[in-house]
Design a protein around this motif. Structure first.
Motif: not given
Length: 174
Positions: A14-22, A56-65
């Motif tokens: 999750d930290r790697r994914l968020f860092a990439s998004i950031y 807060r909505n991080f669990e939705k990230i994988n559901q978004i294309p």
């Protein structure tokens, strides 16, 4: 700032994914916020609040294309900007509604103006919301709705005119 957000996330993935998004979206989010708020401090607050919403909505990230993720993130930062503006009791009209821009300072209540969008027919409202509120280009709207760019432009133009008629009818002095 990034390290603050990373502390909140539980797993290394999750930290790697968020860092990439950031890293991918931070600068664009900041440009949008500065453009909307015209104040560096407010823009930083909006971007920080937007990233908190993402967490807060991080669990939705994988559901978004993946192709829709940038639009989702940009809409979050725009919503945060609108909240800051409402708190400051400023009036904002999106740049894309240029026919209103020169008279926007006279609108007493942005929320009431935004509610008037709901009075538009669905086809026009959908195009205007995507164009104005979400910042999509005509090409992006065309692809999403399966219509031509000319149809997008026509619907946006007609929607603006209908919105102007509604504003006149409702007594907004723009």
């Amino acid at each position: 700032m990034l390290s603050f957000f990373l502390i909140v996330l539980e797993s290394a993935a999750d930290r790697r994914l968020f860092a990439s998004i950031y890293e991918q979206h931070h600068s664009k989010m900041e440009r949008i916020a500065i453009n909307m708020l015209k104040n560096q401090g407010d823009a930083e607050d909006a971007v920080q609040n937007a990233f908190m919403q993402v967490i807060r909505n991080f669990e939705k990230i994988n559901q978004i294309p993946s192709e829709e993720l940038p639009f989702w993130i940009i809409s979050i930062v725009k919503n945060e900007c609108y909240m800051i503006l409402r708190k400051q009791k400023r009036v904002v009209l999106v740049d894309d509604l240029s026919l209103f821009a020169e008279r926007a300072a006279d609108v007493p209540d942005y929320a009431a103006l935004a509610d008037l969008f709901s009075n538009l027919p669905g086809t026009y409202r959908q195009v205007l919301e995507m164009k104005v509120l979400l910042g999509y280009t005509d090409k992006e709207i065309s692809a999403r709705l399966g219509i031509t760019e000319t149809a997008v432009s026509t619907r946006a133009s007609r929607g603006r005119q209908l919105l102007q008629d509604i504003l006149d009818k409702e007594g907004f002095q723009l």
